[in-house]
Design a protein around this motif. Structure first.
Motif, PDB file in Angstrom:
ATOM      1  N   ASP A   1       0.872  -1.176   0.000  1.00 54.18           N
ATOM      2  CA  ASP A   1       0.000   0.000   0.000  1.00 54.18           C
ATOM      3  C   ASP A   1       0.913   1.231   0.000  1.00 54.18           C
ATOM      4  N   VAL A   2       0.913   1.971  -1.107  1.00 54.71           N
ATOM      5  CA  VAL A   2       1.810   3.134  -1.221  1.00 54.71           C
ATOM      6  C   VAL A   2       1.016   4.443  -1.236  1.00 54.71           C
ATOM      7  N   THR A   3      -0.227   4.376  -0.711  1.00 58.73           N
ATOM      8  CA  THR A   3      -1.082   5.572  -0.705  1.00 58.73           C
ATOM      9  C   THR A   3      -0.344   6.771  -0.111  1.00 58.73           C
ATOM     10  N   TRP A   4       0.337   6.539   1.001  1.00 50.97           N
ATOM     11  CA  TRP A   4       1.002   7.637   1.714  1.00 50.97           C
ATOM     12  C   TRP A   4       2.312   8.083   1.065  1.00 50.97           C
ATOM     13  N   LYS A   5       2.822   7.291   0.128  1.00 49.95           N
ATOM     14  CA  LYS A   5       4.123   7.636  -0.470  1.00 49.95           C
ATOM     15  C   LYS A   5       4.022   8.691  -1.568  1.00 49.95           C
ATOM     16  N   TYR A   6       2.813   8.858  -2.128  1.00 48.03           N
ATOM     17  CA  TYR A   6       2.671   9.737  -3.297  1.00 48.03           C
ATOM     18  C   TYR A   6       1.597  10.792  -3.078  1.00 48.03           C
ATOM     19  N   THR A   7       1.942  12.021  -3.451  1.00 49.14           N
ATOM     20  CA  THR A   7       0.942  13.076  -3.572  1.00 49.14           C
ATOM     21  C   THR A   7       0.477  13.062  -5.023  1.00 49.14           C
ATOM     22  N   ALA A   8      -0.832  13.147  -5.222  1.00 51.45           N
ATOM     23  CA  ALA A   8      -1.350  13.099  -6.598  1.00 51.45           C
ATOM     24  C   ALA A   8      -1.918  14.460  -6.983  1.00 51.45           C
ATOM     25  N   LEU A   9      -1.409  15.002  -8.078  1.00 50.17           N
ATOM     26  CA  LEU A   9      -1.953  16.254  -8.606  1.00 50.17           C
ATOM     27  C   LEU A   9      -2.595  15.970  -9.957  1.00 50.17           C
ATOM     28  N   ASN A  10      -3.823  16.452 -10.120  1.00 49.13           N
ATOM     29  CA  ASN A  10      -4.539  16.278 -11.375  1.00 49.13           C
ATOM     30  C   ASN A  10      -4.495  17.608 -12.116  1.00 49.13           C
ATOM     31  N   LEU A  11      -3.828  17.616 -13.252  1.00 54.81           N
ATOM     32  CA  LEU A  11      -3.768  18.824 -14.095  1.00 54.81           C
ATOM     33  C   LEU A  11      -4.787  18.656 -15.209  1.00 54.81           C
ATOM     34  N   ILE A  12      -5.861  19.439 -15.152  1.00 43.37           N
ATOM     35  CA  ILE A  12      -6.951  19.284 -16.108  1.00 43.37           C
ATOM     36  C   ILE A  12      -7.051  20.518 -16.991  1.00 43.37           C
ATOM     37  N   GLY A  13      -7.177  20.293 -18.282  1.00 42.73           N
ATOM     38  CA  GLY A  13      -7.443  21.405 -19.184  1.00 42.73           C
ATOM     39  C   GLY A  13      -6.509  21.422 -20.382  1.00 42.73           C
ATOM     40  N   PRO A  14      -6.883  22.172 -21.412  1.00 43.77           N
ATOM     41  CA  PRO A  14      -6.099  22.183 -22.656  1.00 43.77           C
ATOM     42  C   PRO A  14      -4.679  22.735 -22.494  1.00 43.77           C
ATOM     43  N   ARG A  15      -4.446  23.571 -21.467  1.00 42.81           N
ATOM     44  CA  ARG A  15      -3.090  24.150 -21.312  1.00 42.81           C
ATOM     45  C   ARG A  15      -2.212  23.314 -20.390  1.00 42.81           C
ATOM     46  N   ALA A  16      -2.721  22.191 -19.875  1.00 41.49           N
ATOM     47  CA  ALA A  16      -1.907  21.322 -19.010  1.00 41.49           C
ATOM     48  C   ALA A  16      -0.659  20.866 -19.756  1.00 41.49           C
ATOM     49  N   VAL A  17      -0.827  20.597 -21.042  1.00 39.50           N
ATOM     50  CA  VAL A  17       0.303  20.136 -21.866  1.00 39.50           C
ATOM     51  C   VAL A  17       1.399  21.200 -21.924  1.00 39.50           C
ATOM     52  N   ASP A  18       1.017  22.476 -21.969  1.00 35.91           N
ATOM     53  CA  ASP A  18       2.014  23.561 -22.019  1.00 35.91           C
ATOM     54  C   ASP A  18       2.771  23.668 -20.705  1.00 35.91           C
TER      55      ASP A  18
ATOM     56  N   SER B   1      -1.234  10.227 -18.665  1.00 40.06           N
ATOM     57  CA  SER B   1      -2.094  11.047 -19.518  1.00 40.06           C
ATOM     58  C   SER B   1      -3.550  10.609 -19.363  1.00 40.06           C
ATOM     59  N   MET B   2      -4.131  10.987 -18.228  1.00 40.21           N
ATOM     60  CA  MET B   2      -5.555  10.765 -17.954  1.00 40.21           C
ATOM     61  C   MET B   2      -5.948  11.704 -16.824  1.00 40.21           C
ATOM     62  N   THR B   3      -7.250  11.993 -16.707  1.00 35.69           N
ATOM     63  CA  THR B   3      -7.674  12.946 -15.667  1.00 35.69           C
ATOM     64  C   THR B   3      -8.875  12.471 -14.853  1.00 35.69           C
ATOM     65  N   HIS B   4      -9.449  11.312 -15.172  1.00 32.42           N
ATOM     66  CA  HIS B   4     -10.658  10.798 -14.509  1.00 32.42           C
ATOM     67  C   HIS B   4     -11.874  11.683 -14.773  1.00 32.42           C
ATOM     68  N   THR B   5     -11.801  12.571 -15.767  1.00 40.62           N
ATOM     69  CA  THR B   5     -12.940  13.460 -16.044  1.00 40.62           C
ATOM     70  C   THR B   5     -13.328  13.447 -17.520  1.00 40.62           C
ATOM     71  N   GLY B   6     -12.492  12.881 -18.390  1.00 43.46           N
ATOM     72  CA  GLY B   6     -12.768  12.969 -19.822  1.00 43.46           C
ATOM     73  C   GLY B   6     -12.174  14.209 -20.462  1.00 43.46           C
ATOM     74  N   GLU B   7     -11.695  15.138 -19.638  1.00 43.73           N
ATOM     75  CA  GLU B   7     -11.015  16.322 -20.170  1.00 43.73           C
ATOM     76  C   GLU B   7      -9.561  15.963 -20.438  1.00 43.73           C
ATOM     77  N   PRO B   8      -8.883  16.724 -21.313  1.00 48.05           N
ATOM     78  CA  PRO B   8      -7.456  16.472 -21.525  1.00 48.05           C
ATOM     79  C   PRO B   8      -6.671  16.865 -20.283  1.00 48.05           C
ATOM     80  N   GLY B   9      -5.504  16.260 -20.116  1.00 49.82           N
ATOM     81  CA  GLY B   9      -4.672  16.622 -18.977  1.00 49.82           C
ATOM     82  C   GLY B   9      -3.863  15.449 -18.464  1.00 49.82           C
ATOM     83  N   PHE B  10      -3.313  15.586 -17.257  1.00 50.46           N
ATOM     84  CA  PHE B  10      -2.383  14.592 -16.718  1.00 50.46           C
ATOM     85  C   PHE B  10      -2.593  14.400 -15.219  1.00 50.46           C
TER      86      PHE B  10
END
Length: 879
Positions: A616-633, A668-677
């Motif tokens: 169980d590595v839940t505590w080892k990682y902080t997860a940031l969801n970058l959502i939107g067309p400019r996430a790639v930039d 390369s996924m966002t759990h929302t269907g929007e582009p992002g990471f």
């Protein structure tokens, strides 16, 4: 004398027609004989606790054919909190599963007397739930529409009608009420004795005055119990010990965490009125006044749930049998004042006694049932939150089904012990939380309630940074998650008070966050997700995951697979995303509240093989969801690596550096269907990466967002959540997830046979998206979940989740549609044609709104074209 009158129920049982008399006559063991009778050396099941829960489990197991059952009670039968129960059976509950349990209990208790010959005091009185405010009336209307569709008669009535139903009530301050005519009162101790009697006739052996010292466990499996009279070997153990359940769970060599805590509960008893109340006088619940009232021997019994409850036994020192605790008239005074306002004539009645008895509560106001995640064969049924009589029959039945068949006949995730982790078992946490929970039983049940106690228990390293930027927090599985971010110019106090059935104050805030996700880039801290790593030295990791998951995980390294972890009947035990990190290593992301349940499921099926490692590595990682067309930039600039779809395709994962930090897992996924990471960041780099992302993102219009924006995005895209839309009785074929199942992947997997059969025969329910048509967001009541769905005027199902779709400018609900035959009421196959041909309405608190049904997301929403295979057709994460 007065105490005798109060306990006449229990006293009668121990003399004339009580436990000792009939148990001796019917081959059970009487209290007089018990010391001379040796316990059996072994049994299939040992149940601890002779209250209504333990006797109900014993009764139902014996009905299902399991006869080799021993029930142990440390004192006398029904001498725990069952003995002091107010005896009110009420079906008006907010949760469908609780309504069903109470309805079953009502039907069971009604016929028990005929079955056993033991009088249970069952009288059908009906209940009247009073509303002093419009909000309370809305709450009752929501319950009323749900009761009607599951066949429980109920209606909303006027104050004038309340006065007719119960002439002694003062109705001048009421705006309406809910009348449930088939509710009942019953003697709870007699019900427990009747259940025990029937179980005894069916072969269950019952021993009272037998204390259980601890449960014996070997290799994570129940092997027996040790009592003060000797040992019993057994395969299954059931903890129905009520307020002793917590202590008993901790007494094993491998402790079982059962988060319950007792509070004092008060009610008074009066002498009869001059013309005694009729036995079928309706029970009254005045939640705004915090009291309940029922007939008691021609007088009344009245108690309630005060705002300042008194927790007890925090140190674990509670009695063998429950005695009447100390009277405290000062403490009861607010409830007494409320009672006198509701029944002014009561002033002339003589009070017999103020009863003070312990009641057991849980951290979330829902009872606890199911198998322990750490010890196989160890089952629990406890923590009834003062509704033990109402739930006893149904809860005992579901638990017995769980033991006999491996699963209950209804989805009981909301009540499953595995929704809690060990972190909810701190004595301090429980003491503080139950002081909040007990008043909430009668406080308003507005949607999306956030508990105030036991907070900031599990936090992301970014908590303080986000809090300083205006984050408003919700809690899931002890983890703090941002709901939305209040801009500096907003009134914070007003937002904290936005508990409403109508349009909430955060509406424009979430709208701005959603718009930013669509047009620029947002960052959401999603560290609470459950994260496991599964590795092996050979191919064992792949082999076991191929067996446990429905999709094909034999994909090239770096690919991400959305998949379900199914049970034998094809239903979802978990819904997750798995990234293949290397040939022999997999990274699994699941919903927050799946941490205990998912771990237990994986452990259950994993061979005890030293070559396989589950961490169980839940505590080892902080997860940031970058959502939107400019996430790639933003990411391109921070990593000096090309992030375009050609270089970084959809559903791909690779480790890279972001800013100065190395070893970031970028997906390369966002759990929302929007582009992002999604960025999974080793926890020590979290602050650095977040600061860099916010700094670079400024020129692209970056802002923080919360889970409310995520909910709106995912529901617009028709993404289902596990625990809300999906559960153990939902299969992938019923929610449009055929693409996540590979029936021909060359290896068998759990649930495959059931899915093959379902594919051939068709599905009997289908997840459908509803867009409300004639609904005014500003003025009308909002849908939340649990609203009945009507097709061509006929009830076909309930909504499972909903949100305002800011892109559609409409409310969107998800829910399952069934096809009930008009002639027989039996379920028939649901085809796409059946869905598309219907005219739909959603019932919100008794008002029906027209809705358009869609089986697939609205095409115009997909502004970014992606390959069909890469499209996430649904999401994995809970409320």
């Amino acid at each position: 004398v007065m105490f005798h009158r109060l306990l006449s129920v229990v006293r009668r049982q121990s003399s004339s027609r009580g436990w000792q008399k009939w148990s001796s006559a019917r081959g059970g063991v009487s209290a007089a004989e018990v010391h001379s009778v040796a316990l059996p050396a072994q049994a299939q099941v040992v149940i601890c606790g002779g209250g209504i829960m333990g006797t109900s489990v014993a009764y139902h197991l014996s009905k299902m054919g399991w006869k080799d059952v021993v029930l142990l009670e440390q004192g006398r039968l029904a001498a725990g909190s069952t003995r002091f129960c107010a005896g009110i059976l009420s079906t008006a509950r907010h949760l469908t599963i609780e309504q069903k349990m109470a309805d079953y209990s009502n039907k069971l208790y009604q016929q028990l007397e005929q079955e056993t010959g033991i009088q249970t005091g069952y009288v059908r009185t009906g209940s009247i739930f009073l509303a002093q405010t419009q909000d309370r009336l809305i709450s009752l209307k929501r319950i009323n529409s749900r009761l009607n569709v599951i066949g429980i008669p109920s209606e909303i009535v006027s104050p004038k009608r309340v006065a007719e139903l119960h002439p002694l009530l003062n109705v001048h301050d009421l705006v309406g009420a809910l009348h449930v005519p088939e509710d009942a009162v019953v003697s709870s101790a007699d019900v427990a004795l009747a259940l025990a009697s029937a179980a005894s006739q069916n072969g269950v052996q019952i021993y009272d005055r037998t204390s259980l010292l601890h449960v014996m466990v070997k290799k994570g499996q129940v092997t027996g119990v040790e009592t003060d009279k000797g040992q019993i070997q057994c395969q299954y153990f059931v903890n129905c010990a009520g307020q002793w359940a917590y202590e008993l769970g901790l007494s094993n060599e491998e402790p079982v965490s059962i988060p319950v805590h007792a509070c004092e509960h008060f009610y008074l008893l009066t002498r009869p009125w001059e013309s005694p109340l009729q036995s079928n006088t309706a029970t009254v619940v005045d939640a705004d006044g915090r009291i309940y009232i029922r007939n008691w021997q021609g007088g009344i019994l009245s108690g309630g749930f005060e705002k300042n409850p008194k927790p007890i036994f925090t140190e674990g020192k509670n009695q063998l049998e429950i005695q009447n605790l100390q009277e405290d008239w000062d403490h009861f005074e607010p409830l007494l004042s409320s009672l006198l306002r509701r029944m002014p004539d009561l002033g002339s009645l003589e009070i017999v006694k103020l009863v003070n008895c312990p009641e057991t509560f849980t951290p979330d106001m829902r009872c606890i049932m199911g198998e322990s995640p750490s010890v196989q064969g160890y089952f629990v049924l406890a923590g009834m939150n003062s509704a033990g009589l109402s739930f006893g029959g149904g809860a005992g039945r579901y638990l017995a089904e769980w033991m006999v068949h491996g699963y209950p006949s209804e989805s009981v995730w909301e009540l499953d012990l595995k929704r809690f982790g060990a972190l909810q078992s701190s004595r301090t946490f429980l003491r503080h939380r139950v002081m909040e929970v007990m008043p909430l039983l009668y406080d308003l049940k507005v949607p999306r309630w956030d508990f105030q106690t036991g907070r900031q228990l599990r936090t992301s390293p970014l908590y303080d940074r986000l809090d300083a930027q205006g984050a408003r927090w919700m809690e899931k599985h002890g983890f703090e998650r941002p709901k939305y971010f209040v801009p500096p110019d907003k009134d914070l106090l007003a937002l904290e008070q936005s508990k409403t059935f109508y349009k909430p104050d955060w509406f424009e805030i979430v709208e701005a966050e959603v718009k930013c996700c669509k047009e620029a880039v947002c960052v959401i801290d999603m560290s609470s997700f459950t994260k496991f790593e599964i590795t092996s030295t050979g191919d064992q990791a792949l082999e076991i995951l191929q067996y446990l998951f429905s999709n094909d995980l034999d994909v090239p390294v770096g690919h991400i697979v959305h998949t379900g972890m199914l049970n034998e009947s094809g239903g979802y035990e978990n819904d997750c995303s798995i990234a293949r990190l290397s040939k022999r290593s997999f990274f699994m992301i699941s919903p927050t509240d799946q941490q205990v349940h998912c771990w237990a499921w994986l452990k259950k099926y994993m061979p005890e093989d030293s070559n396989l490692i589950l961490e169980d590595v839940t505590w080892k990682y902080t997860a940031l969801n970058l959502i939107g067309p400019r996430a790639v930039d933003v990411l391109s600039e921070l990593s000096y690596a090309p992030m375009t779809p050609d270089h970084f395709p959809s559903l791909f994962c690779k480790e890279m550096s972001v800013g100065y930090a190395n070893g970031i897992r970028v997906m390369s996924m966002t759990h929302t269907g929007e582009p992002g990471f999604m960025l999974y960041i080793p926890i020590e780099y979290a602050l650095h990466v977040y600061n860099e992302v916010m700094s670079v993102g400024q020129k692209y219009g970056i802002r923080n967002a919360g889970y409310y924006a995520l909910r709106s995005l995912r529901i617009e895209k028709f993404f289902a959540f596990w625990g809300q839309d999906l559960n153990t009785l939902t299969t992938p074929l019923e929610c449009g997830r055929e693409s996540r199942v590979k029936l021909d992947k060359g290896v068998d997997f759990i649930g495959r046979a059931a899915l093959l059969e379902q594919k051939q025969n068709g599905v009997y329910k289908r997840l459908t998206m509803f867009i409300l048509d004639d609904h005014d967001t500003d003025l009308d009541l909002w849908p939340w979940w649990g609203e009945p769905i009507y097709r061509n005027g006929q009830y076909v199902g309930k909504t499972t989740s909903s949100a305002y779709g800011y892109t559609l400018e409409r409310h969107v609900c998800l829910g399952f549609v069934h096809n009930f035959s008009e002639d027989t009421g039996e379920e028939q196959v649901v085809t796409a044609d059946f869905i598309n041909r219907g005219e739909y309405e959603i019932d919100i608190a008794g008002h029906r709104f027209q809705a358009k049904a869609k089986l697939y997301p609205v095409p115009s929403l997909f502004t970014h074209k992606r390959r069909k295979d890469d499209m996430e057709l649904s999401d994995v994460h809970g409320k």
